[in-house]
Design a protein around this motif. Sequence first.
Motif, PDB file in Angstrom:
ATOM      1  N   PHE A  34      19.274   2.533   0.769  1.00 50.90           N
ATOM      2  CA  PHE A  34      18.933   3.278  -0.444  1.00 50.90           C
ATOM      3  C   PHE A  34      18.543   2.323  -1.574  1.00 50.90           C
ATOM      4  O   PHE A  34      17.649   2.621  -2.371  1.00 50.90           O
ATOM      5  N   ALA A  35      19.217   1.181  -1.651  1.00 50.59           N
ATOM      6  CA  ALA A  35      18.885   0.187  -2.687  1.00 50.59           C
ATOM      7  C   ALA A  35      17.492  -0.395  -2.452  1.00 50.59           C
ATOM      8  O   ALA A  35      16.742  -0.631  -3.400  1.00 50.59           O
ATOM      9  N   THR A  36      17.141  -0.628  -1.189  1.00 48.60           N
ATOM     10  CA  THR A  36      15.787  -1.097  -0.873  1.00 48.60           C
ATOM     11  C   THR A  36      14.771  -0.048  -1.288  1.00 48.60           C
ATOM     12  O   THR A  36      13.730  -0.370  -1.879  1.00 48.60           O
ATOM     13  N   ASP A  37      15.058   1.214  -0.997  1.00 55.23           N
ATOM     14  CA  ASP A  37      14.157   2.295  -1.408  1.00 55.23           C
ATOM     15  C   ASP A  37      13.984   2.323  -2.929  1.00 55.23           C
ATOM     16  O   ASP A  37      12.872   2.534  -3.429  1.00 55.23           O
ATOM     17  N   ALA A  38      15.068   2.106  -3.669  1.00 56.11           N
ATOM     18  CA  ALA A  38      14.992   2.101  -5.135  1.00 56.11           C
ATOM     19  C   ALA A  38      14.108   0.954  -5.625  1.00 56.11           C
ATOM     20  O   ALA A  38      13.322   1.128  -6.567  1.00 56.11           O
ATOM     21  N   LEU A  39      14.215  -0.204  -4.972  1.00 58.08           N
ATOM     22  CA  LEU A  39      13.335  -1.324  -5.339  1.00 58.08           C
ATOM     23  C   LEU A  39      11.884  -0.987  -5.026  1.00 58.08           C
ATOM     24  O   LEU A  39      10.980  -1.277  -5.825  1.00 58.08           O
ATOM     25  N   MET A  40      11.643  -0.388  -3.860  1.00 55.64           N
ATOM     26  CA  MET A  40      10.275   0.013  -3.508  1.00 55.64           C
ATOM     27  C   MET A  40       9.709   0.969  -4.561  1.00 55.64           C
ATOM     28  O   MET A  40       8.556   0.815  -4.979  1.00 55.64           O
ATOM     29  N   ASP A  46       6.354   3.737  -3.705  1.00 57.93           N
ATOM     30  CA  ASP A  46       7.125   4.968  -3.577  1.00 57.93           C
ATOM     31  C   ASP A  46       6.483   5.944  -2.585  1.00 57.93           C
ATOM     32  O   ASP A  46       5.511   5.618  -1.900  1.00 57.93           O
ATOM     33  N   ALA A  47       7.030   7.159  -2.525  1.00 55.42           N
ATOM     34  CA  ALA A  47       6.541   8.164  -1.581  1.00 55.42           C
ATOM     35  C   ALA A  47       5.065   8.475  -1.795  1.00 55.42           C
ATOM     36  O   ALA A  47       4.313   8.637  -0.817  1.00 55.42           O
ATOM     37  N   GLY A  48       4.629   8.572  -3.039  1.00 56.65           N
ATOM     38  CA  GLY A  48       3.215   8.820  -3.322  1.00 56.65           C
ATOM     39  C   GLY A  48       2.331   7.712  -2.789  1.00 56.65           C
ATOM     40  O   GLY A  48       1.268   7.971  -2.196  1.00 56.65           O
ATOM     41  N   TYR A  49       2.756   6.466  -3.007  1.00 57.60           N
ATOM     42  CA  TYR A  49       2.000   5.322  -2.479  1.00 57.60           C
ATOM     43  C   TYR A  49       1.922   5.386  -0.959  1.00 57.60           C
ATOM     44  O   TYR A  49       0.863   5.200  -0.362  1.00 57.60           O
ATOM     45  N   ARG A  50       3.061   5.668  -0.326  1.00 53.41           N
ATOM     46  CA  ARG A  50       3.084   5.722   1.139  1.00 53.41           C
ATOM     47  C   ARG A  50       2.155   6.819   1.658  1.00 53.41           C
ATOM     48  O   ARG A  50       1.441   6.625   2.642  1.00 53.41           O
ATOM     49  N   ALA A  51       2.144   7.983   0.987  1.00 46.63           N
ATOM     50  CA  ALA A  51       1.282   9.087   1.418  1.00 46.63           C
ATOM     51  C   ALA A  51      -0.196   8.740   1.241  1.00 46.63           C
ATOM     52  O   ALA A  51      -1.021   9.048   2.111  1.00 46.63           O
ATOM     53  N   ARG A  52      -0.529   8.098   0.125  1.00 47.98           N
ATOM     54  CA  ARG A  52      -1.927   7.740  -0.148  1.00 47.98           C
ATOM     55  C   ARG A  52      -2.433   6.625   0.752  1.00 47.98           C
ATOM     56  O   ARG A  52      -3.570   6.661   1.226  1.00 47.98           O
ATOM     57  N   SER A  53      -1.618   5.615   0.967  1.00 51.22           N
ATOM     58  CA  SER A  53      -2.083   4.395   1.635  1.00 51.22           C
ATOM     59  C   SER A  53      -1.759   4.325   3.124  1.00 51.22           C
ATOM     60  O   SER A  53      -2.400   3.585   3.859  1.00 51.22           O
ATOM     61  N   GLY A  54      -0.727   5.048   3.538  1.00 47.22           N
ATOM     62  CA  GLY A  54      -0.265   4.913   4.920  1.00 47.22           C
ATOM     63  C   GLY A  54       0.478   3.611   5.154  1.00 47.22           C
ATOM     64  O   GLY A  54       0.711   3.216   6.301  1.00 47.22           O
ATOM     65  N   CYS A  55       0.861   2.954   4.079  1.00 53.71           N
ATOM     66  CA  CYS A  55       1.561   1.662   4.168  1.00 53.71           C
ATOM     67  C   CYS A  55       2.986   1.799   3.645  1.00 53.71           C
ATOM     68  O   CYS A  55       3.265   2.634   2.785  1.00 53.71           O
ATOM     69  N   SER A  56       3.857   0.947   4.154  1.00 51.27           N
ATOM     70  CA  SER A  56       5.241   0.936   3.715  1.00 51.27           C
ATOM     71  C   SER A  56       5.864  -0.414   4.033  1.00 51.27           C
ATOM     72  O   SER A  56       5.321  -1.186   4.821  1.00 51.27           O
ATOM     73  N   LEU A  57       7.014  -0.672   3.413  1.00 54.12           N
ATOM     74  CA  LEU A  57       7.786  -1.859   3.774  1.00 54.12           C
ATOM     75  C   LEU A  57       8.662  -1.531   4.968  1.00 54.12           C
ATOM     76  O   LEU A  57       9.313  -0.487   4.996  1.00 54.12           O
ATOM     77  N   TYR A  58       8.667  -2.413   5.947  1.00 53.56           N
ATOM     78  CA  TYR A  58       9.547  -2.309   7.113  1.00 53.56           C
ATOM     79  C   TYR A  58      10.497  -3.491   7.080  1.00 53.56           C
ATOM     80  O   TYR A  58      10.056  -4.635   6.943  1.00 53.56           O
ATOM     81  N   THR A  59      11.773  -3.218   7.216  1.00 47.07           N
ATOM     82  CA  THR A  59      12.741  -4.303   7.345  1.00 47.07           C
ATOM     83  C   THR A  59      12.590  -4.889   8.738  1.00 47.07           C
ATOM     84  O   THR A  59      12.678  -4.173   9.734  1.00 47.07           O
ATOM     85  N   VAL A  60      12.347  -6.192   8.805  1.00 44.76           N
ATOM     86  CA  VAL A  60      12.168  -6.851  10.107  1.00 44.76           C
ATOM     87  C   VAL A  60      13.323  -7.779  10.453  1.00 44.76           C
ATOM     88  O   VAL A  60      13.456  -8.200  11.605  1.00 44.76           O
ATOM     89  N   GLU A  61      14.156  -8.086   9.460  1.00 46.64           N
ATOM     90  CA  GLU A  61      15.342  -8.901   9.721  1.00 46.64           C
ATOM     91  C   GLU A  61      16.338  -8.641   8.607  1.00 46.64           C
ATOM     92  O   GLU A  61      15.958  -8.490   7.445  1.00 46.64           O
ATOM     93  N   ALA A  62      17.623  -8.579   8.967  1.00 47.79           N
ATOM     94  CA  ALA A  62      18.667  -8.355   7.972  1.00 47.79           C
ATOM     95  C   ALA A  62      19.947  -9.047   8.410  1.00 47.79           C
ATOM     96  O   ALA A  62      20.222  -9.163   9.605  1.00 47.79           O
TER      97      ALA A  62
END
Length: 157
Positions: A34-40, A46-62
Motif C-alpha cells: 500500500f505504501a508503494t501504491d501511495a508513492l506511485m 496512479d490508476a489514471g496513468y495506468r489506464a491511459r498508458s498500460g504501464c505500471s511499476l512491478y516489484t522485481v526484488e524485495a
Amino acid sequence: MSADLTLFRQSVQDEWIDYNGHLSEAYYVLVFGFATDALMDAAGLDAGYRARSGCSLYTVEAHVRYLDEVARGSQLAVRTTVLGADAKKVRLLHEMYVCEASSGEPVGEAVATEELCALHVDQGAGRAAPLPDAARGYLTGLAGPAPEWAGRGIRKV
C-alpha cells in the motif's frame, strides 16, 4: 524536498493477526505494498496513468526485515525513501512504525523495513519501458541516502 515521506497510514485489522497474537508476516508486506501504491500515486503513476498508458511499476526484488511484533489495533505509519531512479527502475525502501495513539505520530524504532527494486513495465509489450520524465524527475528529487542496512542480503546461519 524531503528524502523520506510518510505517505501511508493504516490501522492493523483483526484479520491480520496470526496464531501468535500479532501481525502476520504477510500483512507487513501488504502494508508495504500500500505504501508503494501511495508513492506511485504521488509520482503520477496512479490508476489514471495506468489506464491511459498500460504501464505500471512491478516489484522485481524485495527484502523485508521483521524487527518487532505489532499488536492488534496498532496504528501504523510507513516512511518511504527513494534511494534512486533511472530510466526504467526505482529503488526504494519503506520503514514501518507504530504510532502513538494520541498524536498519530510514529514513535520508537521501525518495527519492519522493506527495500525493493521496481521496474516500469509496459504491460501490453510485456517488457520494461522508460518512466515518464515527470515521474522520474519527482522520484529522483526525493532521492536520499541509504541507511546502513540497505543492500544487505539474508544473514548466514
